[in-house]
Design an enzyme around this catalytic site. Sequence first.
Site, short mmCIF file in Angstrom:
data_model
loop_
_atom_site.label_atom_id
_atom_site.label_comp_id
_atom_site.label_asym_id
_atom_site.label_seq_id
_atom_site.Cartn_x
_atom_site.Cartn_y
_atom_site.Cartn_z
N LYS A 37 46.43 42.82 38.30
CA LYS A 37 46.96 42.11 39.48
C LYS A 37 45.99 41.03 39.91
O LYS A 37 46.38 39.89 40.19
CB LYS A 37 47.19 43.10 40.63
CG LYS A 37 48.46 43.91 40.46
CD LYS A 37 48.57 45.07 41.43
CE LYS A 37 49.80 45.91 41.08
NZ LYS A 37 49.88 47.19 41.78
N GLN A 62 47.18 50.29 46.46
CA GLN A 62 47.59 50.87 45.18
C GLN A 62 47.92 52.36 45.35
O GLN A 62 47.12 53.12 45.88
CB GLN A 62 46.45 50.68 44.16
CG GLN A 62 46.81 51.14 42.77
CD GLN A 62 47.92 50.33 42.11
OE1 GLN A 62 47.93 49.10 42.17
NE2 GLN A 62 48.87 51.00 41.49
N ASP A 80 54.46 44.53 48.98
CA ASP A 80 55.10 45.58 48.17
C ASP A 80 56.46 45.96 48.75
O ASP A 80 57.23 46.67 48.10
CB ASP A 80 54.20 46.83 48.14
CG ASP A 80 53.61 47.08 46.76
OD1 ASP A 80 54.10 46.47 45.78
OD2 ASP A 80 52.66 47.88 46.67
#
Length: 298
Positions: A55, A99, A122
């Site tokens: 990422k 995460q 997200d």
Amino acid sequence: MSTGGIIDGKAFAAGLRSRVGQAVDGLIREHGLKPGLAVVLVGDDPASRVYVRNKAAQTVEAGMNSIEHRLPDDTTQETLLALIGELNADEAVDGILVQLPLPGQIDAQAVLDAIDPAKDVDGFHVINAGRLATGGAALVPCTPLGCLLLLKDRLGDLSGLHAVVVGRSNIVGKPMAQLLLGANCTVTVAHSRTRDLPAMCRQADILVAAVGRPEMVRGDWVKPGATVIDVGINRVPAPDKGEGKTRLVGDVAFAEAAAVAGAITPVPGGVGPMTIAVLLRNTVEAACRRRGIAVPTL
Ligand code: NDP
């Protein structure tokens, strides 16, 4: 980005990353805005470390700032929430990603809901989930949005098609169903209690498998000509490659399904590469929205 019956997610994702890069160039030139994505990793789960590294690399490649926070495995919820608070207040941070999975002592949903919804790239915050469900301007979870982009690229207008989504998680299945409904599909959401799942799947013009069970969806579950999107990523033993070797397979028995489907995503190289590309796209969207700048079409 499709070749014959195979939907090439790797190529589509590369194209999307390149368009994101161009959009970032434009934002820097016209607004002096270099978007920043903060990624928070708690603990040192090896798979999560790889995701976070990828990422960060792709964020920098797209011309954006990457901000990484690595916290030890025994981090308390309080410490993590304090960091989220700092990132929420930091003007240089446009997107915040925590995460998953988080260690057991931390309530993941409480952490996700502490993220400023405007920076929730997200799309897991309850506000963004609610906006998606009610047709508002949501930041949308990356994997299902990636699936929708692949479907639209392949099929164009999805109106009236019957989509069957197998899986109802908050991360994939539910937002996928909402996106397909928003694209005017007739949507069925199937799960572990669904009766006669093969017969249900055979009704699908669009079949999305997001289950986490290797090759569960067989060729004879697929309606001839259907478009199959395989979200599953499962590592299984591959004794043919040597002792102790493994390979990645999806939730769909690829060879069987490819013989029947009109189009299908492979694993790897289908949905997987889309997730980070969409994360970068969402970061640009969040950066623009927060400042009242028109969001570039990506
Ligand atoms: P979850 O485990 O959270 O959800 C799985 C869903 O599948 C549940 O709704 C469950 O039903 C359903 N299910 C389980 N067994 C069956 C069965 N026998 N028949 C029908 N339905 C069943 O998984 P996720 O949604 O997080 O992930 C799904 C897959 O997608 C995984 O392989 C994961 O690795 C992959 N994934 C890939 C990503 C990417 O490409 N970047 C990103 C995220 C996920 P119930 O609710 O009834 O228990």
